[in-house]
Design an enzyme around this catalytic site. Structure first.
Site, PDB file in Angstrom:
ATOM      1  N   TRP A 225       0.816  -1.223   0.000  1.00 18.43           N
ATOM      2  CA  TRP A 225       0.000   0.000   0.000  1.00 18.43           C
ATOM      3  C   TRP A 225       0.851   1.276   0.000  1.00 18.43           C
ATOM      4  O   TRP A 225       0.322   2.375  -0.175  1.00 18.43           O
ATOM      5  CB  TRP A 225      -0.925   0.014   1.230  1.00 18.43           C
TER       6      TRP A 225
ATOM      7  N   GLY B 247       5.045   2.317 -10.783  1.00 20.08           N
ATOM      8  CA  GLY B 247       4.180   3.490 -10.758  1.00 20.08           C
ATOM      9  C   GLY B 247       4.203   4.291 -12.040  1.00 20.08           C
ATOM     10  O   GLY B 247       3.711   5.414 -12.090  1.00 20.08           O
TER      11      GLY B 247
ATOM     12  N   SER C  34       3.775  -1.857 -12.065  1.00 16.48           N
ATOM     13  CA  SER C  34       2.598  -1.613 -12.913  1.00 16.48           C
ATOM     14  C   SER C  34       1.846  -2.890 -13.289  1.00 16.48           C
ATOM     15  O   SER C  34       1.371  -3.022 -14.413  1.00 16.48           O
ATOM     16  CB  SER C  34       2.989  -0.810 -14.158  1.00 16.48           C
TER      17      SER C  34
ATOM     18  N   GLY D  96      -0.078   0.427  -6.877  1.00 16.08           N
ATOM     19  CA  GLY D  96      -1.302   1.183  -7.118  1.00 16.08           C
ATOM     20  C   GLY D  96      -2.570   0.332  -7.189  1.00 16.08           C
ATOM     21  O   GLY D  96      -3.606   0.680  -6.597  1.00 16.08           O
TER      22      GLY D  96
HETATM   23  P1  13P Z   1       3.019  -0.135  -8.877  1.00 16.26           P
HETATM   24  O1  13P Z   1       2.224  -1.416  -8.965  1.00 16.26           O
HETATM   25  O2  13P Z   1       2.208   1.029  -8.424  1.00 16.26           O
HETATM   26  O3  13P Z   1       3.811   0.103 -10.113  1.00 16.26           O
HETATM   27  O4  13P Z   1       4.098  -0.365  -7.697  1.00 16.26           O
HETATM   28  C1  13P Z   1       4.856  -1.513  -7.701  1.00 16.26           C
HETATM   29  C2  13P Z   1       5.586  -1.600  -6.414  1.00 16.26           C
HETATM   30  O5  13P Z   1       6.492  -0.825  -6.155  1.00 16.26           O
HETATM   31  C3  13P Z   1       5.163  -2.621  -5.451  1.00 16.26           C
HETATM   32  O6  13P Z   1       6.073  -2.743  -4.409  1.00 16.26           O
END
Ligand code: 13P
Length: 245
Positions: free
Chosen positions: A10, A171, A209, A231
């Site tokens: 999170w 992200g 992602s 996310g």
């Molecule tokens: P995202 O899924 O938002 O790209 O983040 C990946 C992450 O850093 C999980 O630890």
């Protein structure tokens, strides 16, 4: 046969109200055939424990101290404390910790060791930056990062979860293709196999992602055993879809 593991990281998101809403919505969508865990910000750990106890969904910290037990380490939280709240996992070496908190391979390895010593399973993150990938250094970087944990843990490396998170995919909406990710995962498993035969059973997660529309293809790769989700872990329906992928 390795059981898929999906972990929601999170990061620094949420509130008491959001934690309650997200987890009640999520629990209404389960159960899943994969293992599922969430890593909330620490102030919400007790709340998460109360909401998830007995549900089959596990929880953990997004980081853990390299120091054991108790002591004069302002701001740190030990594996003993995570255990006190029923945690199963602790993420260590996330690229955001490496970048914003200057954590190096040795510190990450020490954190993994401290976690294991208290029966917390470390999720050891490795991953290259975009510049490192473009320079052709992906393998060298991730093998150096994983190598530090292997040297620190010895054969106990077989008890950790590894997460490959290319920094350029976190992200950003850019995802490693299933083939790109599989290639790195296969080489990480080779490196682990050289340290312990248990590596054949270890879970190597992909993160960066991961969304409902790309999770199935990623998780279908032979050496991708689940995901570390940022996310998309904040939306119950998306996280549920990924847990089913
Ligand atoms: P995202 O899924 O938002 O790209 O983040 C990946 C992450 O850093 C999980 O630890």
């Amino acid at each position: 046969m390795r059981k898929t593991l999906v972990v929601g990281n999170w990061k620094m998101n949420g509130s008491k109200a959001q934690t309650e809403a997200l987890l009640s919505e999520l629990l209404a969508l389960g159960p899943w055939s994969s293992d599922v865990a969430v890593c909330p910000p620490l102030p919400y750990l007790a709340q998460v424990q109360a909401l998830l106890q007995g549900s089959g969904v596990m929880w953990g910290g997004q980081d853990v101290s390299a120091h054991n037990g108790q002591g004069a380490y302002t701001g740190e939280v030990s594996a003993t404390m995570l255990k006190d709240f029923g945690a199963t996992y602790a993420i260590v070496g996330h690229s955001e910790r490496r970048t914003y908190h200057a954590e190096n391979d040795q510190l990450v390895a020490a954190k993994a060791k401290a976690a294991l010593a208290q029966g917390i399973v470390p999720i050891v993150c490795v991953g290259e930056t975009r510049a490192e990938r473009e320079a052709g250094h992906t393998d060298a970087v991730v093998q150096r990062q994983l190598g530090a944990a292997i040297r620190s843990l010895g054969a106990r490396i077989g008890e950790v979860v590894v997460a490959y998170e290319p920094v350029w995919a976190i992200g950003t909406g850019l995802t490693a293709t299933p083939e790109q990710a599989q290639a790195v995962h296969a080489r990480l498993r080779q490196q682990l196999l050289a340290a312990t035969p248990a590596a054949a059973q270890m879970r190597i997660l992909y993160g960066g992602s991961v969304k409902p529309d790309n999770a199935a293809q990623l998780f279908a790769q032979p050496d991708i055993d689940g995901g570390l989700i940022g996310g998309a872990a904040l939306k119950a329906s998306d996280f549920d879809a990924i847990c089913r992928a």
